[in-house]
Design a protein around this motif. Structure first.
Motif, mmCIF file in Angstrom:
data_model
loop_
_atom_site.group_PDB
_atom_site.id
_atom_site.type_symbol
_atom_site.label_atom_id
_atom_site.label_comp_id
_atom_site.label_asym_id
_atom_site.label_seq_id
_atom_site.Cartn_x
_atom_site.Cartn_y
_atom_site.Cartn_z
ATOM 1 N N CYS A 88 -6.588 -10.084 -18.854
ATOM 2 C CA CYS A 88 -6.486 -10.288 -17.400
ATOM 3 C C CYS A 88 -5.846 -9.026 -16.810
ATOM 4 O O CYS A 88 -4.652 -9.017 -16.489
ATOM 5 N N LYS A 134 -1.066 -11.111 -15.541
ATOM 6 C CA LYS A 134 -1.598 -9.853 -16.071
ATOM 7 C C LYS A 134 -1.348 -9.728 -17.577
ATOM 8 O O LYS A 134 -0.224 -9.860 -18.045
ATOM 9 N N ASN A 153 1.880 1.729 -4.165
ATOM 10 C CA ASN A 153 0.804 2.597 -4.621
ATOM 11 C C ASN A 153 1.112 4.087 -4.449
ATOM 12 O O ASN A 153 0.687 4.913 -5.240
ATOM 13 N N HIS A 186 -8.931 -18.816 -13.159
ATOM 14 C CA HIS A 186 -9.015 -17.579 -13.933
ATOM 15 C C HIS A 186 -8.397 -17.824 -15.311
ATOM 16 O O HIS A 186 -7.227 -17.494 -15.544
ATOM 17 N N SER A 192 0.803 -1.216 0.000
ATOM 18 C CA SER A 192 0.000 0.000 0.000
ATOM 19 C C SER A 192 0.837 1.267 0.000
ATOM 20 O O SER A 192 0.480 2.255 -0.619
ATOM 21 N N ASN A 232 -1.574 -14.341 -5.847
ATOM 22 C CA ASN A 232 -1.802 -12.973 -6.303
ATOM 23 C C ASN A 232 -2.002 -12.106 -5.061
ATOM 24 O O ASN A 232 -3.043 -12.163 -4.422
ATOM 25 N N ASP A 281 -1.668 -8.701 -5.026
ATOM 26 C CA ASP A 281 -1.912 -7.308 -5.382
ATOM 27 C C ASP A 281 -3.248 -6.837 -4.806
ATOM 28 O O ASP A 281 -4.300 -7.379 -5.149
ATOM 29 N N PRO A 282 -3.240 -5.834 -3.901
ATOM 30 C CA PRO A 282 -4.477 -5.400 -3.274
ATOM 31 C C PRO A 282 -5.222 -4.332 -4.076
ATOM 32 O O PRO A 282 -6.300 -3.902 -3.682
ATOM 33 N N SER A 283 -4.660 -3.899 -5.194
ATOM 34 C CA SER A 283 -5.221 -2.751 -5.906
ATOM 35 C C SER A 283 -6.376 -3.120 -6.830
ATOM 36 O O SER A 283 -7.047 -2.244 -7.366
ATOM 37 N N GLY A 284 -6.599 -4.416 -7.034
ATOM 38 C CA GLY A 284 -7.649 -4.837 -7.954
ATOM 39 C C GLY A 284 -7.097 -5.295 -9.291
ATOM 40 O O GLY A 284 -7.774 -6.020 -10.021
ATOM 41 N N SER A 285 -5.895 -4.868 -9.639
ATOM 42 C CA SER A 285 -5.279 -5.368 -10.867
ATOM 43 C C SER A 285 -4.597 -6.696 -10.572
ATOM 44 O O SER A 285 -4.271 -6.998 -9.432
ATOM 45 N N HIS A 286 -4.393 -7.492 -11.611
ATOM 46 C CA HIS A 286 -3.857 -8.834 -11.421
ATOM 47 C C HIS A 286 -2.337 -8.823 -11.347
ATOM 48 O O HIS A 286 -1.677 -7.967 -11.933
#
Length: 446
Positions: A445, A441, A59, A416, A55, A364, A366-371
């Motif tokens: 994806c 990604k 980010n 996925h 985070s 995975n 990644d907490p941002s929503g992207s893969h």
């Protein structure tokens, strides 16, 4: 804790140093610089927690040191905990081998390995080889025992010892939890969309009683996005209700920067009898798996690996239940016994497995929503086929009479498929097989 500052061979004690700072006309500036220096020093020595790394650094592009407090006594306690843990894991070696990849391999007397710390194994010695499953294809002679980097120098451990990859202080400092070092985080195994960051592309069989499994697994060196993710390809032998009583035995190869500190694919084992909660571990990092081989180091780097549009390399693994004693044995290649999981470690697997899975898994984080861009297998989709996509071939299971038999009801599933996918097939050369994997990604994806 005293901080000692030395210069040109002269030292100041912490009290003298701070007294000098306070008496100086520029004390405010000096103290500010000192605090800043200690914070930077602390940050360089201690790995980031997952949330802080993802985070704040990823980010916001800043260190976010607000409210970060240096606690010397806590650090001393942590270091003592680490050293105690290292004493539990590392056993006195009779020979030390330095691997080209930086690993240290300790040759430890067989009956002093970590397995024999278990109360039910104390005073025991490794068992003799069991009866092999019938129907083993002896034509598949691969690279013998020299498939790991540490063996390329020609060094080996003496008879009566086993090679153990040494765990070092930096390994535990890198871990997100010293207490859970060497263990997977509790997670669901059922293949559905609720995977808590764990994503799979697997072939599986269920609905019968299974006493083992076999597969040849294509080895690659997939890219892993960050320290807290991994990519692996393995066999799962599973029993239980997919709740707190889940039993699994696992073996294959993995790339795990957090566990090993690099991006080499490594031969690994795992087990649990309570759904990854309190029991089990990777490799020989707890009492459990009993190693019997003096030429294979579990957790050591695999060499060679496959290359895109180039040479392909795979390892053959067999896991089966010894009909006489009930222990679960692991064989590499053709006839090379690695060791066994004692039957008493388990509840449901004391009898048989109810499911066998083959395939890949990534994390995975990644907490941002992207893969994540962590690759599975070769990092290419199944449709690219041989030499480009990763594969499992010659999939078999062991039946109640200790026979290796082909699969009759293989199913394939990807959590996925736009990120990692799987395609199964069957032919006369490879028997049951599948291609699997992907880049993570990508345009489909995000």
């Amino acid at each position: 804790m005293d901080f000692v500052v030395r210069r040109q061979g002269r030292g100041f004690s912490s009290m003298n140093f701070f007294s000098w700072c306070l008496s100086s006309s520029s004390s405010t500036s000096i103290m500010s610089s000192l605090v800043h220096f200690l914070l930077l020093l602390f940050a360089s020595l201690v790995p980031c927690p997952v949330i802080f790394c993802s985070s704040e650094i990823n980010n916001n592009n800043n260190l976010g040191l607000v409210n970060q407090t240096f606690h010397p006594h806590q650090e001393v306690h942590k270091l003592r905990t680490i050293r105690t843990r290292l004493q539990q894991i590392n056993k006195p070696p009779v020979k030390i081998i330095h691997s080209p990849d930086g690993d240290i391999i300790d040759c430890v007397v067989s009956h002093q390995q970590p397995a024999f710390d278990h109360p039910m194994l104390r005073g025991h010695k490794p068992l003799d080889p069991p009866e092999r499953p019938k129907g083993h294809d002896k034509r598949e002679m691969l690279l013998g025992e020299k498939f790991q980097l540490w063996r390329l120098s020609g060094e080996s451990c003496p008879e009566g010892t086993i090679p153990i990859r040494r765990t070092r202080e930096e390994d535990l400092l890198r871990a997100s939890s010293v207490q859970r070092f060497g263990r997977k985080l509790p997670k669901p195994v059922r293949r559905d969309t609720n995977t808590n960051g764990h994503e799979h592309a697997v072939g599986y069989v269920s609905g019968d009683e299974y006493y083992g499994a076999r597969a040849s697994i294509n080895v690659w060196a997939p890219s892993v996005a960050n320290q807290y993710e991994f990519s692996l390809s393995q066999i799962w032998v599973i029993s239980g209700s997919f709740g707190d009583d889940l039993n699994t035995i696992e073996a294959g190869w993995q790339v795990s920067p957090e566990l090993y500190g690099d991006n080499y694919p490594r031969f690994f084992t795992y087990w649990t009898s309570d759904a990854y909660q309190a029991t089990g571990c990777y490799n020989l990092l707890c009492s459990g798996f009993v190693q019997t081989n003096n030429k294979i180091a579990i957790g050591a780097a695999i060499s060679p690996t496959s290359s895109y549009n180039g040479g392909q390399f795979d390892i053959s693994l067999v896991i089966w239940k010894d009909p006489k004693h009930g222990n679960w044995w692991l064989e590499f290649g053709s006839g090379i016994l690695v060791g066994y999981w004692p039957s008493f470690l388990f509840t449901h697997l004391q009898d048989h497995a109810s499911m066998v899975q083959f395939g890949g898994e990534v994390v995975n984080s990644d907490p941002s929503g992207s893969h994540t861009s962590t690759q599975m297998g070769s990092g290419h989709f199944a449709g690219e086929g041989f030499g480009k996509a990763s594969y499992f071939r010659n999939l078999q299971v062991v039946d109640w009479d200790n026979n290796l038999i082909p699969l009759t009801n293989l199913r394939v599933l990807a959590d996925h498929p736009n990120c990692y996918d799987i395609q199964g097939g069957i032919n006369n050369v490879w028997g049951n097989y599948f291609y699997y994997g992907g880049p993570g990604k990508n345009d489909r994806c995000p």
